[in-house]
Write a protein that holds these residues in place. Structure first.
Motif, short mmCIF file in Angstrom:
data_model
loop_
_atom_site.label_atom_id
_atom_site.label_comp_id
_atom_site.label_asym_id
_atom_site.label_seq_id
_atom_site.Cartn_x
_atom_site.Cartn_y
_atom_site.Cartn_z
N TYR A 59 0.87 -1.19 0.00
CA TYR A 59 0.00 0.00 0.00
C TYR A 59 0.90 1.23 0.00
CZ TYR A 59 -4.30 2.66 0.88
OH TYR A 59 -5.38 3.50 0.76
N PHE A 60 0.55 2.20 -0.86
CA PHE A 60 1.37 3.40 -1.05
C PHE A 60 0.62 4.68 -0.67
CE2 PHE A 60 2.60 0.19 -4.12
CZ PHE A 60 3.97 0.12 -3.96
N CYS A 61 1.35 5.62 -0.09
CA CYS A 61 0.81 6.95 0.23
C CYS A 61 1.89 8.01 -0.03
CB CYS A 61 0.41 7.07 1.70
SG CYS A 61 -0.86 5.95 2.23
N SER A 62 1.44 9.23 -0.25
CA SER A 62 2.35 10.38 -0.33
C SER A 62 2.04 11.31 0.83
CB SER A 62 2.16 11.12 -1.66
OG SER A 62 2.60 10.32 -2.74
N LEU A 63 3.00 11.51 1.70
CA LEU A 63 2.76 12.30 2.91
C LEU A 63 2.53 13.77 2.61
CD1 LEU A 63 5.35 10.68 5.35
CD2 LEU A 63 2.89 10.22 5.15
#
Length: 411
Positions: free
Chosen positions: A216-220
């Protein structure tokens, strides 16, 4: 004392220095404003601890602790363990790092399913694996509702499917995909689920364990934080992957997958995201919650209700105008979509619309937003692209009124 029944927008906005009343910032899917708590954490690190961390003298040890705290908050906010989360420059880099690390787990003829809905971050790196003999299949989204449907996934699954890569929420249509349903079906087929959560994360809680995702990927920097990406991987996948880092770090999780170390000061600044949401929780809720994810979960209804409320006048305007075509759900319902609205205005170049609204100090975006495959499937011209408005919980009804008034002058 009781929990507040509505989001206190004035209080929320007080935590963002850029929200001084002059500009309406409405291109948040490309990157949100940074919470003051994050700025303070980064400034503190650079002012007092900007040394090489983890050597045997106190300032260096303190720097290492501040970075470790950032890693811990990144994990806590998505319900993961600290050694399952990697900090990277951005999501595109995260996916490339992962693809390079796990491609040796696949054999020639194995199949990976990608979509025509995703941001290219969760597309290009996987498609490039065709160079190593993997077969790439494309899962097409439903143009009517802008989402991925399990019925169109079914015929693509086979005994050779090793991974399905898809977006939790489209950064173009705003449609939210049913991650639990899709992940369960993907696992039933014996494959791994690789999910891009970048467009979803600013609006809803993330619980990687609840959803049982493999990656799972996110951009802070799209969650009110520093310009960094994070990605989660199940520990067994990290252990089986080939290292991208120095050979002597192969047993150091999660540095193993990162070709180098994370940015020091920005990693320490991640703690500020936790500070921000904890402050919001304590202002709105009387209950005591232990984890950051618990606090965000309790805030979730207030945030989604507020976003839906301020989105409704915009949806009404976009859907009633004869000159505008809105892509994705024709609704503000927070169960169906995030407040990301992409549209065309007949007879108007998208970039020129953005420039015109700049004069009214209303900031929106235009282009393909790194999802050209999606725009092509929607029948849009890539050289012009679409107009995009994307709201988050620090936006208010006045922002939307200013936007609508500015658009009305054009059409």
């Amino acid at each position: 004392m009781q929990n507040l029944k509505e989001l206190d927008t004035e209080y929320v906005r007080s935590h963002f220095s850029a929200l001084n009343g002059k500009w309406a910032f409405l291109e948040n899917a490309g990157g949100t404003l940074t919470a003051n708590q994050v700025i303070q954490r980064v400034q503190n690190y650079m002012s007092h601890f900007h040394v090489q961390p983890n050597h045997f003298y106190k300032p260096s040890q303190d720097a290492g602790i501040l970075m470790a705290n950032g890693q811990a908050v990144a994990a806590e906010m998505i319900g993961a363990k600290q050694d399952e989360v990697m900090i990277s420059p951005n999501t595109t880099a995260s996916v490339f790092f992962l693809a390079n690390s796990i491609r040796r787990l696949f054999s020639e003829g194995d199949e990976i399913i990608v979509t025509d809905l995703d941001h290219e971050a969760n597309n290009g790196a996987w498609r490039k694996l065709a160079e190593f003999g993997l077969k790439i299949k494309e899962w097409k989204f439903c143009r009517d509702n802008g989402s991925l449907e399990i019925e169109t996934l079914e015929p693509l699954l086979s005994s050779k499917t090793r991974m399905v890569c898809f977006t939790h929420c489209s950064n173009i249509t705003g449609a939210i995909n049913d991650i639990s349903l899709l992940v369960d079906r993907i696992h039933d087929a014996g494959a791994m689920a690789c999910v891009d959560g970048v467009a979803y994360a600013p609006h809803r809680p993330i619980d990687v364990k609840l959803w049982d995702v493999d990656f799972y990927f996110c951009s802070l920097y799209k969650i009110y934080g520093p310009h960094l990406g994070i990605f989660y991987a199940k520990k067994e996948h990290i252990e089986n992957a080939t290292g991208n880092n120095h050979y002597f770090l192969d047993d150091n999780l999660p540095l193993k997958l990162n070709p180098g170390g994370p940015n020091h000061e920005l990693t320490s600044g991640i703690v500020g995201i936790g500070d921000y949401f904890s402050t919001l929780h304590d202002h709105h809720c009387v209950s005591e919650k232990n984890t950051l994810l618990d606090k965000v979960n309790e805030l979730s209804a207030l945030i989604s209700n507020h976003e839906e409320k301020i989105s409704q006048p915009l949806v009404d305007f976009l859907t009633k105008s004869q000159s505008i075509e809105l892509f994705g759900p024709k609704s503000a319902d927070s169960m169906l979509r995030a407040p990301i609205f992409s549209f065309d205005i007949k007879g108007h170049n998208s970039a020129e619309v953005v420039k015109a609204l700049d004069l009214d100090e209303v900031g929106i975006g235009s282009g393909h937003f790194y999802a050209p495959r999606c725009l092509k499937s929607l029948g849009c011209k890539l050289n012009d692209g679409l107009i995009r408005v994307s709201l988050v919980h620090y936006n208010d009804s006045n922002d939307v009124i200013r936007l609508i008034e500015a658009l009305e002058k054009l059409i």
